[in-house]
Design an enzyme around this catalytic site. Sequence first.
Site, PDB file in Angstrom:
ATOM      1  N   GLU A  83      34.175 103.108  84.127  1.00 23.01           N
ATOM      2  CA  GLU A  83      32.773 103.311  84.486  1.00 23.01           C
ATOM      3  C   GLU A  83      32.540 104.812  84.463  1.00 23.01           C
ATOM      4  OE1 GLU A  83      30.685 101.602  88.180  1.00 23.01           O
ATOM      5  OE2 GLU A  83      32.580 100.533  88.039  1.00 23.01           O
ATOM      6  N   ARG A 318      48.464  98.459  89.888  1.00 23.11           N
ATOM      7  CA  ARG A 318      47.875  99.786  89.737  1.00 23.11           C
ATOM      8  C   ARG A 318      48.866 100.842  90.203  1.00 23.11           C
ATOM      9  NH1 ARG A 318      42.886 100.207  91.608  1.00 23.11           N
ATOM     10  NH2 ARG A 318      42.976 102.385  92.213  1.00 23.11           N
ATOM     11  N   LYS A 328      38.168 107.093  93.058  1.00 24.12           N
ATOM     12  CA  LYS A 328      37.146 108.022  92.566  1.00 24.12           C
ATOM     13  C   LYS A 328      36.217 108.451  93.688  1.00 24.12           C
ATOM     14  CE  LYS A 328      36.218 105.681  88.626  1.00 24.12           C
ATOM     15  NZ  LYS A 328      35.373 105.144  87.580  1.00 24.12           N
TER      16      LYS A 328
END
Length: 616
Positions: A83, A318, A328
């Site tokens: 994104e 992850r 983020k």
Amino acid sequence: MLLCETRWFPPVFHSGPYPVSAPDKNAAPAAAQTTNFLRNIIDAELANGKFAQRGWAGQPGEGSLHDAAAPDPARIRTRFPPEPNGYLHVGHAKSICLNFGLARDYGGVCHMRFDDTNPEKEDQEYVDSILDAIKWLGFSWDANGTHHQYQASDYFDFMYHAAELLIERGMAYIDQQTADEMRANRGTLTEAGKNSPWRDRPVEENLRLFREMKDGKHAEGSMILRAKIDMGSPNINLRDPAIYRIRFAEHHNTGNKWCIYPMYTFAHPIEDALERITHSICTLEFEDQRPFYDWLLGQLRDAGMFSEPLPRQIEFARLNLTYVITSKRKLMQLVNEKHVEGWDDPRMPTIVGLRRRGYTPEAIQLFCERIGVSKGDSWIDYSILEGALRDDLDEKAPRGMAVLDPLKLKLTNWNALFGTGHTEPCSAPVHPHHEAMGVREFNLTPEVWIEREDFQEVPEKGFRRLFPENMARLKYGYVIKCTGCEKDADGNVTVVLAEIVPNTKSGTPGADSVKVKGVITWVSASEGAPAEIRLYDRLFTEAQPDAGGRNFLDVINPNAKRVIQTWIEPGLTNATAGTSFQFERHGYFVADRKDHGQSGKLVFNRTTTLKDSWGK
Ligand code: ATP
Ligand code: MG
């Protein structure tokens, strides 16, 4: 098959030489491949011919378009779908190395896709930085003459069409429950949900309302489109998930064309299918979404929109890295609240931060290979990242000398030995193991800078460097004998005094005539150059900064940046911004990309020390 590999290292640990000395800075190092569960899956699919009949139309589109086209020249298609709402970090690097790495190794293609279906503010700054970061890491989305860069918002028409297909098949309905009612009727992990009173609307009514939603006839929150699956499913994600919502928001790409936007879980499988992705690799949080992913694509295949082989979602663990934050949102907070000096602050785990700190693409790729991929969540120790960096830089960084904590040393028999005004030429290899990298030349002069810690007036046990009457070697120069020191009024040592021992110069036959135990790095006081060095360390004092609900801001390491004034070997004044060096005995340093050379100032960042000394 390794489905549950939770260790830090991949099964085969590289026993050197590491593939790190690629002469082309941007070339990806030839991966010393270790197998993993993903490769096993791909190997098996390729072996049984799963993709043999796959067409590729040269651009994203529906199944019929691809089926009518020539066979796909790419053996597999993966994608990296960020994104564009922030800078990429070291966790993204794992995903990038994985997706682009698999495509590279299997003769496939990895698509660069901006997942911008949310109409929230997205910034060109982020788009540009993401593209730069991936290129810098050594990967490309150009293949077979096509530039595979896509944005999900270009597919809004397809997504709308897919939603109508579901409605027509009786597989989606417009729900007018309030948000509270929907929440209450969703059920819990132990309790089934309840059907919405709107669940059995006729298809025509659903279609009409959905079109009215699209035409802006209904208020935000007044209704949503839901998939009609099973309110009793043990998997909450299958209890009639929302797929389209009303948002009167302008989108950076589509402007005001739309006032309805697809939910991520609906949009993502469609993006993958349109792009003919074979392996949609995502992090473990999406495991519970996989049944919906498969349900949706199965429905759309049956409706004729897509064809087999449909993309397959595969989850991996992850990256969690100790002493590092990889969210983020939290990184944005560090920047906005000025705990760091920007996204590219060398303390930041962003790609731009790591780069400015002195990390190389090869080191990051090596790190990603070493940690491997697994299905089990674990924490990777920060020292593994630093270790990969040292292994890369050790092979290629030119050497130099720098004095970080300068103390003056005067060679008192200089004039008697050499005559006034003499400077004594010395030389050293640019790299101790690579003769071809050449030779550094610099002069020994009657006054030099040494490290303050290299002199002890009263030596502690085992100290081998300079103390009165002891001999040590000035590296690449002469053996010297310490004769004493000068002090200021407070008793601080200001100057160390020593005499050169004649005929002991390094590289001459007399070099071994006197045996010494200590070797000292130095910089000529008259010919060395002043430089600012920024000593960086871990940004947090706790291994898991945000563990257990702790506020990560409370454990910021106040000493993660220290600025010191130093002296460096004269040849280092030619360093261009972004070049890495090993300062002998001190570690790896990089000429700062932003500040080095600005208004005549030399600025180096410490990338890492020579050895892992954290907590020792
Ligand atoms: P954040 O939650 O910090 O916003 P994100 O996962 O939402 O991160 P995206 O831009 O959506 O960020 O991520 C792009 C890709 O990078 C996704 O496919 C995601 O799985 C992957 N990714 C993000 N963080 C990590 C991580 N720590 N380890 C591995 N892959 C990651
Ligand atoms: Mg995300």
